[in-house]
Design a protein around this motif. Structure first.
Motif, PDB file in Angstrom:
ATOM      1  N   GLN A 111       8.405  -1.490  -9.791  1.00 41.94           N
ATOM      2  CA  GLN A 111       7.903  -1.699  -8.432  1.00 41.94           C
ATOM      3  C   GLN A 111       6.388  -1.889  -8.438  1.00 41.94           C
ATOM      4  OE1 GLN A 111      10.128   0.664  -9.212  1.00 41.94           O
ATOM      5  NE2 GLN A 111      11.920  -0.126  -8.136  1.00 41.94           N
ATOM      6  N   VAL A 112       5.686  -1.142  -9.294  1.00 34.25           N
ATOM      7  CA  VAL A 112       4.232  -1.269  -9.384  1.00 34.25           C
ATOM      8  C   VAL A 112       3.852  -2.647  -9.916  1.00 34.25           C
ATOM      9  CG1 VAL A 112       2.175  -0.450 -10.604  1.00 34.25           C
ATOM     10  CG2 VAL A 112       3.774   1.186  -9.606  1.00 34.25           C
ATOM     11  N   GLU A 113       4.554  -3.116 -10.942  1.00 34.67           N
ATOM     12  CA  GLU A 113       4.257  -4.440 -11.503  1.00 34.67           C
ATOM     13  C   GLU A 113       4.506  -5.539 -10.478  1.00 34.67           C
ATOM     14  OE1 GLU A 113       6.730  -4.339 -14.982  1.00 34.67           O
ATOM     15  OE2 GLU A 113       5.042  -3.751 -16.278  1.00 34.67           O
ATOM     16  N   VAL A 123       0.824  -1.207   0.000  1.00 37.82           N
ATOM     17  CA  VAL A 123       0.000   0.000   0.000  1.00 37.82           C
ATOM     18  C   VAL A 123       0.858   1.257   0.000  1.00 37.82           C
ATOM     19  CG1 VAL A 123      -0.215   0.103   2.522  1.00 37.82           C
ATOM     20  CG2 VAL A 123      -1.975   1.127   1.090  1.00 37.82           C
ATOM     21  N   ALA A 124       2.028   1.225   0.650  1.00 39.51           N
ATOM     22  CA  ALA A 124       2.897   2.408   0.717  1.00 39.51           C
ATOM     23  C   ALA A 124       3.340   2.842  -0.675  1.00 39.51           C
ATOM     24  CB  ALA A 124       4.106   2.111   1.598  1.00 39.51           C
ATOM     25  N   VAL A 125       3.565   1.894  -1.568  1.00 39.55           N
ATOM     26  CA  VAL A 125       3.978   2.224  -2.932  1.00 39.55           C
ATOM     27  C   VAL A 125       2.886   3.019  -3.624  1.00 39.55           C
ATOM     28  CG1 VAL A 125       4.582   1.271  -5.190  1.00 39.55           C
ATOM     29  CG2 VAL A 125       5.440   0.178  -3.100  1.00 39.55           C
ATOM     30  N   PRO A 150      -2.246   1.974 -10.054  1.00 43.72           N
ATOM     31  CA  PRO A 150      -1.994   2.677 -11.320  1.00 43.72           C
ATOM     32  C   PRO A 150      -1.347   1.728 -12.320  1.00 43.72           C
ATOM     33  CG  PRO A 150      -0.306   3.248  -9.721  1.00 43.72           C
ATOM     34  CD  PRO A 150      -1.276   2.346  -9.008  1.00 43.72           C
ATOM     35  N   ARG A 151      -1.979   1.529 -13.451  1.00 44.37           N
ATOM     36  CA  ARG A 151      -1.447   0.623 -14.462  1.00 44.37           C
ATOM     37  C   ARG A 151      -0.204   1.240 -15.121  1.00 44.37           C
ATOM     38  NH1 ARG A 151      -3.557  -4.379 -14.407  1.00 44.37           N
ATOM     39  NH2 ARG A 151      -3.075  -4.544 -16.613  1.00 44.37           N
TER      40      ARG A 151
END
Length: 285
Positions: free
Chosen positions: A86-88, A17-19, A62-63
């Motif tokens: 990092q999102v992926e 969640v922090a990301v 966010p994609r």
């Protein structure tokens, strides 16, 4: 105390969640510096204002394609592109961290190449606006505390990223007319939910139909249900009754529900008539 059987927000369960919160804060800061409101920015990147709001608050993933476009529009000089790996990684972890009772269906839904739903009491979670979802959880009994409500809303919104993937799944939704007429959350929330249904119903991969209340015959008066086909797997069905989930994989049971769904679609208004009805409802408000 009643046990909370609902899934937590995937990102909160595994610490990612922090990301999303950090990205959301940076996005909001740069958007405001650019003098854009959420609707204006959303129009530039191809997203609705509700989704922009959810991303900025860290409750919607966010994609990568969104981050690339946002980086360009906001002239972020690669800031958002740099966090895509990092999102992926966070998205991969989030898809595998649902609670045990829900995990099986959540994985199948995320992999769906085909998804069909019949809704009788309320708008399906995959189609809900944030305010509609919050109203649903706020009005439930026994009452939930605010933290639990926000977790459930975030989890519901996170599932909607299925619409952002490519190629998107083939979807059809049949909604009882009474569901559209029920002003859950008040007139403003109802209006925004109807507008959301129009946006989703106009997608090329979606067929949205309304079952008129005035029909004399009806093949299914007992429960809502969802049919889906995960990539490379057989069709399954899912339904809930008073908060108790049931994932159905028995071929004969799934066949019966699929046949019933076909009759429901045949008796409902066609997609064009259905969108016209929703537009008429909005005009009359």
């Amino acid at each position: 105390m009643t046990e909370d059987r609902r899934p937590e927000t995937p990102a909160e369960e595994n610490g990612t969640v922090a990301v999303f919160v950090l990205i959301g804060r940076q996005l909001k800061l740069l958007r405001e510096r650019a003098g854009l409101n959420q609707r204006e920015f959303g129009a530039l990147v191809g997203y609705g204002p509700d989704l922009i709001s959810a991303i900025e608050r860290g409750v919607r993933t966010p994609r990568p394609e969104f981050l690339r476009r946002a980086d360009e529009v906001l002239q972020a000089n690669g800031m958002f592109i740099a966090v895509i790996p990092q999102v992926e990684e966070a998205m991969t972890r989030a898809r595998t961290r649902h609670p045990e009772w829900y995990r099986g269906y959540a994985v199948l839904e995320a992999q769906a190449v085909s998804l069909h739903d019949y809704s009788t009491m309320g708008v399906l979670g995959l189609l809900q606006t944030e305010d509609y979802a919050r109203a649903v959880f706020t009005q439930g009994h026994p009452p939930l505390d605010e933290e639990t409500i926000e977790k459930r809303v975030a989890d519901r919104l996170s599932r909607q990223q299925i619409f952002d993937q490519w190629p998107p799944p083939e979807c059809s939704f049949v909604i009882e007319q009474a569901v559209l007429e029920r002003p859950i959350g008040g007139p403003k929330v109802q209006r925004e939910q109807l507008q959301q249904l129009l946006r989703i119903g106009r997608r090329r991969n979606v067929q949205l139909q309304v079952m008129p209340t005035g029909r004399y015959e009806h093949p299914c008066l007992d429960n809502s249900f969802t049919l889906l086909i995960p990539k490379g797997k057989e069709q399954v069905a899912y339904m809930e009754s008073q908060g108790y989930p049931k994932l159905i994989s028995d071929r004969e049971e799934v066949r019966i529900l699929a046949a019933r769904y076909g009759i429901i679609r045949a008796q409902a208004l066609n997609p064009h008539e259905s969108l016209d009805l929703i537009e008429k409802m909005l005009a009359e408000q």
